[in-house]
Enzyme design. Structure first.
Site, PDB file in Angstrom:
ATOM      1  CE  LYS A 145      -1.806   2.917   2.703  1.00 15.12           C
ATOM      2  NZ  LYS A 145      -1.805   4.127   1.881  1.00 15.12           N
TER       3      LYS A 145
ATOM      4  CD  GLU B 159      12.480   4.321   9.033  1.00 10.03           C
ATOM      5  OE1 GLU B 159      12.224   5.179   9.923  1.00 10.03           O
ATOM      6  OE2 GLU B 159      12.618   4.597   7.848  1.00 10.03           O
TER       7      GLU B 159
ATOM      8  CB  CYS C  49      12.824   8.691   8.454  1.00  7.24           C
ATOM      9  SG  CYS C  49      13.837   7.674   7.387  1.00  7.24           S
TER      10      CYS C  49
ATOM     11  CD  GLU D  74       9.746  12.135  11.661  1.00  9.13           C
ATOM     12  OE1 GLU D  74       8.669  11.573  11.857  1.00  9.13           O
ATOM     13  OE2 GLU D  74      10.702  11.594  11.079  1.00  9.13           O
TER      14      GLU D  74
HETATM   15  P1  NDP Z   1       1.847   8.442   8.004  1.00  8.60           P
HETATM   16  O1  NDP Z   1       2.571   7.703   9.047  1.00  8.60           O
HETATM   17  O2  NDP Z   1       0.467   8.874   8.273  1.00  8.60           O
HETATM   18  O3  NDP Z   1       1.816   7.564   6.644  1.00  8.60           O
HETATM   19  C1  NDP Z   1       2.635   6.453   6.372  1.00  8.60           C
HETATM   20  C2  NDP Z   1       1.792   5.337   5.728  1.00  8.60           C
HETATM   21  O4  NDP Z   1       0.816   4.869   6.664  1.00  8.60           O
HETATM   22  C3  NDP Z   1       1.011   5.814   4.501  1.00  8.60           C
HETATM   23  O5  NDP Z   1       0.950   4.779   3.542  1.00  8.60           O
HETATM   24  C4  NDP Z   1      -0.351   6.092   5.095  1.00  8.60           C
HETATM   25  O6  NDP Z   1      -1.390   6.050   4.156  1.00  8.60           O
HETATM   26  C5  NDP Z   1      -0.494   4.977   6.104  1.00  8.60           C
HETATM   27  N1  NDP Z   1      -1.450   5.297   7.143  1.00  8.60           N
HETATM   28  C6  NDP Z   1      -1.819   6.520   7.610  1.00  8.60           C
HETATM   29  N2  NDP Z   1      -2.760   6.404   8.566  1.00  8.60           N
HETATM   30  C7  NDP Z   1      -3.004   5.081   8.712  1.00  8.60           C
HETATM   31  C8  NDP Z   1      -3.883   4.317   9.538  1.00  8.60           C
HETATM   32  N3  NDP Z   1      -4.697   4.894  10.410  1.00  8.60           N
HETATM   33  N4  NDP Z   1      -3.868   2.969   9.419  1.00  8.60           N
HETATM   34  C9  NDP Z   1      -3.071   2.379   8.518  1.00  8.60           C
HETATM   35  N5  NDP Z   1      -2.242   3.026   7.697  1.00  8.60           N
HETATM   36  C10 NDP Z   1      -2.187   4.363   7.792  1.00  8.60           C
HETATM   37  O7  NDP Z   1       2.633   9.680   7.547  1.00  8.60           O
HETATM   38  P2  NDP Z   1       1.985  11.016   6.931  1.00  8.60           P
HETATM   39  O8  NDP Z   1       2.015  10.850   5.490  1.00  8.60           O
HETATM   40  O9  NDP Z   1       0.660  11.366   7.485  1.00  8.60           O
HETATM   41  O10 NDP Z   1       2.993  12.090   7.473  1.00  8.60           O
HETATM   42  C11 NDP Z   1       2.837  12.618   8.779  1.00  8.60           C
HETATM   43  C12 NDP Z   1       4.145  12.696   9.468  1.00  8.60           C
HETATM   44  O11 NDP Z   1       4.690  11.387   9.624  1.00  8.60           O
HETATM   45  C13 NDP Z   1       5.237  13.447   8.738  1.00  8.60           C
HETATM   46  O12 NDP Z   1       5.160  14.799   8.880  1.00  8.60           O
HETATM   47  C14 NDP Z   1       6.450  12.857   9.378  1.00  8.60           C
HETATM   48  O13 NDP Z   1       6.697  13.462  10.588  1.00  8.60           O
HETATM   49  C15 NDP Z   1       6.064  11.433   9.579  1.00  8.60           C
HETATM   50  N6  NDP Z   1       6.555  10.560   8.507  1.00  8.60           N
HETATM   51  C16 NDP Z   1       7.675   9.857   8.717  1.00  8.60           C
HETATM   52  C17 NDP Z   1       8.184   9.088   7.709  1.00  8.60           C
HETATM   53  C18 NDP Z   1       9.414   8.299   7.895  1.00  8.60           C
HETATM   54  O14 NDP Z   1      10.058   7.932   6.934  1.00  8.60           O
HETATM   55  N7  NDP Z   1       9.773   7.982   9.094  1.00  8.60           N
HETATM   56  C19 NDP Z   1       7.567   9.020   6.398  1.00  8.60           C
HETATM   57  C20 NDP Z   1       6.336   9.766   6.286  1.00  8.60           C
HETATM   58  C21 NDP Z   1       5.888  10.511   7.320  1.00  8.60           C
HETATM   59  P3  NDP Z   1      -1.942   7.399   3.501  1.00  8.60           P
HETATM   60  O15 NDP Z   1      -0.789   8.265   3.200  1.00  8.60           O
HETATM   61  O16 NDP Z   1      -2.604   6.894   2.296  1.00  8.60           O
HETATM   62  O17 NDP Z   1      -2.868   7.985   4.504  1.00  8.60           O
END
Ligand code: NDP
Length: 500
Positions: free
Chosen positions: A192, A268, A303, A402
């Protein structure tokens, strides 16, 4: 070679792109069962690129059933390592052959500079899949030293159906860190992608099929986290979730697993990485330049970004001056211009999230010394200037949370123990760095920092052979290296009694 294209050439190729915008299930592109779609937006312009299938429970269930059926039939899971290797090598080759198209998709979809997607994201994705393909017919199982009356064979078996949920910051690369080891070890997969960046995952699904990965083994279900992501996390027939994203959502996956089938989860979950520069760094200018790239690269949407610059007081002004000089040169530009080193934030939500944090930093009393503004608003895109705060206290929110944007928090220290204390004082532990010419101080600091990776006299260096993952709330489990294969395999002991 894609890297040599001009901005006009990239733009004309972009105009002719076809988007794969349906889910890929059991070897075919299909619409979501509900018929629903969502807008896929170019963050450089704010305009819709295409509308993508919004998968939900029913689609995820179809994908998981296809993945399970393929696994049980053994069309992939029971093929020899050498056979899987041949197919995965072809898959990597096809990614390389389509590098220009994939780089464009990545840049249009998430706003990163084309020079990064074409030189980093896509080639490293292919290299990652190739590395696991090459490794899989060279790893041996074990025989336990039980004594003469028995032979215990300790074998690693594929888990079954792996669900991978990935973020938008390095869409194809983060997916590849999971696809490589999960497929090489014989699993079936349901991927996904993030709703902000589904296009490369959808495109490589058909490249996987073309390479010879059988129908059902590799499926892609675009959609929202709360629907498609949650459905995967709660599915009773998914054996493992490999996740990269925020700590908040990582915790949801632990909950989903506990409330469903106790599936294995690896997480992660980002960080607030300390980049510690001591006054005796071998080259202060090099350290400062690396510190600037460590936070501004990929618009700070990394990250392991070095978001906390922890610098010895006596050299702070000199280091900060150089960091700002690099920042001033890194003004955001059109991501399709090969000269652009900093692109757009991934979406309007992330834009406002970062701007809100900048406001929080000022209100908390940190001193804004560079940037802080949205720019290029006339393009309709979501750009933010490289931003630097000085006089940050580690207890401030901008030092603890973050931000995931180009925002640096500078904190000064007087002695190395204090630097380590500040470095460790967050909920995260993904990465850290220390700059010093004193080997004892370097090793002691590296030992005392609680992080999955500690760089000495460099920042953000890595190799596919070296594991990546976090301590504390940065998660658990490792991507990259042979250790990643542990996440996707189960140990089985077969005890053969042979008597005296
Ligand atoms: P998320 O953690 O929300 O998204 C990561 C993945 O999880 C996406 O595929 C997302 O889907 C999915 N996801 C989101 N909500 C749910 C849920 N309730 N149940 C199952 N899967 C879910 O990151 P965001 O895109 O919202 O970013 C928010 C913050 O997260 C950023 O500002 C940053 O701080 C952090 N982040 C950290 C990352 C890293 O590499 N460590 C990467 C991305 C974000 P979808 O996007 O379709 O909602």
């Amino acid at each position: 070679m894609s890297a040599a294209l001009s901005i006009d050439a990239w733009k004309s190729q972009a105009a002719g792109l076809a988007y794969r915008n349906q889910a890929f299930i059991d070897g075919h592109y299909v619409a979501a069962a509900s018929g629903e779609t969502f807008d896929c937006i170019n963050p450089a312009t704010g305009k819709v690129l295409t509308r993508v299938a919004a998968c939900d429970n029913e689609d995820v269930d179809r994908a998981v059933r296809a993945a399970r059926a393929a696994f049980d039939k053994g069309v992939w899971s029971r093929r020899s390592g050498a056979e899987r290797k041949k197919v995965l090598l072809r898959f990597a080759e096809l990614i390389d052959e389509h590098a220009t198209e994939l780089a464009l998709l990545e840049t249009l979809d998430m706003g990163k500079p084309i020079r990064d997607s074409s030189k980093i994201d896509i080639p490293l994705s292919a290299a990652c899949i190739r590395w696991y393909a090459e490794a899989i017919d060279k790893v041996y199982d074990e025989i336990a030293p039980t004594g003469p009356e028995a032979i215990s064979l300790i074998r690693r078996e594929p888990l079954g159906v792996v669900g991978a949920v990935v973020p938008w910051n390095f869409p194809l690369l983060m997916a590849s860190w999971k696809i490589g080891p999960a497929l090489a070890t014989g699993n079936s997969m349901v991927l996904k992608p993030a709703e902000q960046s589904p296009l490369t995952a959808l495109r490589i699904a058909e490249l996987a099929a073309e390479a010879g990965i059988p129908a059902g083994v590799f499926n892609v279900v675009p959609g929202f986290g709360e629907t498609a992501g949650q459905a995967l996390g709660r599915h009773m027939d998914v054996d493992c979730i490999a996740f990269t994203g925020s700590a908040e959502v990582g915790k949801y996956f632990l909950k989903y697993a506990g409330e469903s089938n106790m599936k294995r989860v690896s997480l992660e979950c980002g960080g607030k990485s300390p980049n510690i520069i001591m006054a005796d760094a071998p080259d202060l200018d090099a350290a400062a330049t690396a510190a600037a790239w460590g936070i501004f690269f990929n618009q700070g949407e990394v990250c392991n970004a070095g978001s906390r610059l922890i610098v010895e007081e006596s050299v702070k002004d000199r280091v900060l001056e150089k960091v700002m000089a690099v920042g001033r040169k890194l003004q955001p530009g059109d991501p399709l211009d090969p000269k652009t080193a900093m692109g757009a934030m991934v979406d309007v939500t992330q834009l406002h999230r970062v701007l809100d944090y900048i406001e929080v930093g000022e209100k908390e009393g940190a001193k804004l010394v560079l940037g802080g503004q949205r720019v290029r608003g006339e393009t309709g895109g979501y750009y933010i200037e490289p931003t630097v705060f000085d006089q940050v206290d580690n207890r401030m929110r901008i030092a603890q949370e973050e931000i995931f944007g180009p925002v640096l928090a500078t904190i000064s220290f007087k002695d190395p123990d204090e630097a380590v204390k500040i470095g460790n004082d967050t909920i995260y532990g993904l990465a850290a760095a220390v700059w010093t010419r004193d080997i004892t101080k370097a090793l002691k600091t590296a030992r005392n920092l609680r992080a999955g990776v500690v760089w000495v006299n460099c920042f953000d260096n890595g190799h596919i052979s070296s594991p990546f993952g976090g301590f504390k709330q940065s998660g658990f489990g490792r991507d990259k290296s042979l250790h990643a294969m542990d996440k996707y395999t189960e140990l089985k002991a077969t005890w053969i009694h042979i008597g005296n």
